[in-house]
Design an enzyme around this catalytic site. Sequence first.
Site, PDB file in Angstrom:
ATOM      1  N   ASN A  75      88.762  73.082  69.468  1.00  0.00           N
ATOM      2  CA  ASN A  75      88.623  74.766  69.188  1.00  0.00           C
ATOM      3  C   ASN A  75      87.728  75.139  70.681  1.00  0.00           C
ATOM      4  OD1 ASN A  75      86.958  77.257  68.461  1.00  0.00           O
ATOM      5  ND2 ASN A  75      86.541  76.401  66.730  1.00  0.00           N
TER       6      ASN A  75
ATOM      7  N   SER B 187      97.551  92.750  70.959  1.00  0.00           N
ATOM      8  CA  SER B 187      97.786  92.581  69.866  1.00  0.00           C
ATOM      9  C   SER B 187      98.337  94.725  70.113  1.00  0.00           C
ATOM     10  CB  SER B 187      97.256  92.177  68.488  1.00  0.00           C
ATOM     11  OG  SER B 187      98.209  93.130  67.472  1.00  0.00           O
TER      12      SER B 187
ATOM     13  N   TYR C  95      89.611  91.683  63.416  1.00  0.00           N
ATOM     14  CA  TYR C  95      91.201  91.460  64.306  1.00  0.00           C
ATOM     15  C   TYR C  95      91.047  92.609  65.572  1.00  0.00           C
ATOM     16  CZ  TYR C  95      95.824  89.372  65.947  1.00  0.00           C
ATOM     17  OH  TYR C  95      96.501  88.739  66.435  1.00  0.00           O
TER      18      TYR C  95
ATOM     19  N   ALA D 210      89.648  94.410  66.672  1.00  0.00           N
ATOM     20  CA  ALA D 210      88.200  95.148  67.598  1.00  0.00           C
ATOM     21  C   ALA D 210      88.236  94.302  68.476  1.00  0.00           C
ATOM     22  CB  ALA D 210      87.545  94.969  66.647  1.00  0.00           C
TER      23      ALA D 210
ATOM     24  N   LYS E 144      90.719  92.368  69.885  1.00  0.00           N
ATOM     25  CA  LYS E 144      91.655  92.518  70.616  1.00  0.00           C
ATOM     26  C   LYS E 144      91.395  93.173  71.308  1.00  0.00           C
ATOM     27  CE  LYS E 144      94.398  88.854  68.832  1.00  0.00           C
ATOM     28  NZ  LYS E 144      94.333  87.933  69.968  1.00  0.00           N
TER      29      LYS E 144
END
Length: 193
Positions: free
Chosen positions: A67, A146, A159, A161, A163
């Site tokens: 992880n 992204s 997500y 934020a 990125k």
Amino acid sequence: MSQPRLAGKTALITGAGAGIGAATAMLFCQESAAVMLVDANGQALELTRSALLESRPDARVRCVVANVSDQTAAQSAVQQCITDWGRLDILVNNAAMRNYTAAADVTAAEWQSMVDVNLVGMSNYCGAALPALRKSGQGAIVNVSSCYAVTGRKGMALYDATKAAQLAFTRSLAFEEAPHGVRANAICPGSTL
């Protein structure tokens, strides 16, 4: 015939079990890099490794199940790469998680999970890899952000934020590492299959 672009280079790719990470690994193997694949999903990693070796039986591929939010695991993965191949030239921070909760409904635990993988994970691998990348003399970091880091959309606030934060992190990292001969860039892909 031209020499492969990554001959003699070694790369570590996070989130390599599928999608952009697996495709990056395939391209790097085609260009003769040795690749260390990291993903939390061991079964997905094995599928990627098998596909790489089927396509290129001479590919130099190793896998680490980890992880990215685990800093100790990041250090171990980088060390394994150096132990196996003696160097690390390229780091691709691709691992990410998504969350579809509306901004008004998000919990602190959801934020923490997203930040742990998408930001802390990226930072863990940068920190672990930088000594070897500096030593390489031509080290490169590619952070996979992204297109939504700069546009946003409904239902993806967490997500998008994280990125966007990856872009800010990458800009600062690029300034800090340029004197050490390490390039840091982010790419912002759109939707992918």
